[in-house]
Design a protein around this motif. Structure first.
Motif, PDB file in Angstrom:
ATOM      1  N   THR A   1       0.835  -1.200   0.000  1.00  0.00           N
ATOM      2  CA  THR A   1       0.000   0.000   0.000  1.00  0.00           C
ATOM      3  C   THR A   1       0.873   1.254   0.000  1.00  0.00           C
TER       4      THR A   1
ATOM      5  N   SER B   1       0.952   3.997  -3.244  1.00  0.00           N
ATOM      6  CA  SER B   1       0.163   5.195  -2.963  1.00  0.00           C
ATOM      7  C   SER B   1       1.053   6.429  -2.917  1.00  0.00           C
TER       8      SER B   1
ATOM      9  N   PRO C   1      -4.972  -1.312  -2.702  1.00  0.00           N
ATOM     10  CA  PRO C   1      -4.531  -0.744  -1.425  1.00  0.00           C
ATOM     11  C   PRO C   1      -5.547  -1.008  -0.320  1.00  0.00           C
TER      12      PRO C   1
END
Length: 194
Positions: free
Chosen positions: A48, A52, A118
């Motif tokens: 994640t 991101s 995510p």
């Protein structure tokens, strides 16, 4: 509040706390987690944090080194159970002194996360994103210079929530250590991907 005569204030407070069944000092109770559950959660946090990120340059997590604190206990059937140490939601009056702790260390390279969705952060994604954002700002602020070979080391505790989920805590580590709560380490090696 009226202070009773003849009793020092601090003694009055302690007696009041005892009277309402509260102890002035509480120690967090150790919880235990399955190894596969924690490793999977860490991998999801890393994936994640790796995907991101917006803007240029992109700081990619190349290698992750993990050191987890585990304990081993004998089960009722005489087998050995090895679990990762963390915090539960309960409290006990004294820290456990009967446990012996060991380390489980490993490293991995995050895989291609193109098919990864995510997840909601369990506590590691935000600090990693903040560091990557600060590195990006430093990289893009003049004067220009070559940057490479970043290492981010995080120390964290694992906490179990009432709903059964887990949370990684990087804040209040010194408080947790003072309560004799075992902590864990995560070391991230980042590179700039152009």
């Amino acid at each position: 509040m009226i202070k009773p005569r003849g009793i020092p204030f601090i003694v009055f407070i302690i007696l009041l706390l005892v009277a309402v069944n509260l102890s002035p000092i509480r120690i967090a109770q150790a919880g235990e987690f399955e190894i596969d559950e924690i490793i999977t959660a860490i991998k999801n946090e890393i994936n994640t944090a790796n995907i991101s990120e917006l803007g240029s340059p992109k700081f990619t997590i190349e290698t992750v080194k993990v050191a987890l604190t585990v304990d081993s206990t004998e089960t009722e059937k005489g087998a050995i159970a090895v679990k990762i140490v963390g915090l539960s939601n309960g409290f006990e009056d004294e820290p456990s002194t009967s446990k012996s702790y060991h380390n489980l260390s490993f490293s991995f390279q995050p895989s291609d996360s193109s098919g990864f969705s995510p997840e909601i952060s369990r506590g590691l994604v935000e600090p990693i994103k903040r560091v990557k954002s600060s590195l990006k700002k430093a990289y893009n602020t003049p004067p220009s210079f070559q940057m490479e070979g970043f290492t981010l080391k995080l120390e964290f505790a694992i906490q179990q929530h009432a709903d059964g989920g887990i949370r990684f805590r990087i804040l209040e580590i010194e408080d947790l250590k003072a309560q004799k709560i075992a902590t864990h380490q995560l070391k991230l090696y980042l590179t700039i991907a152009n």
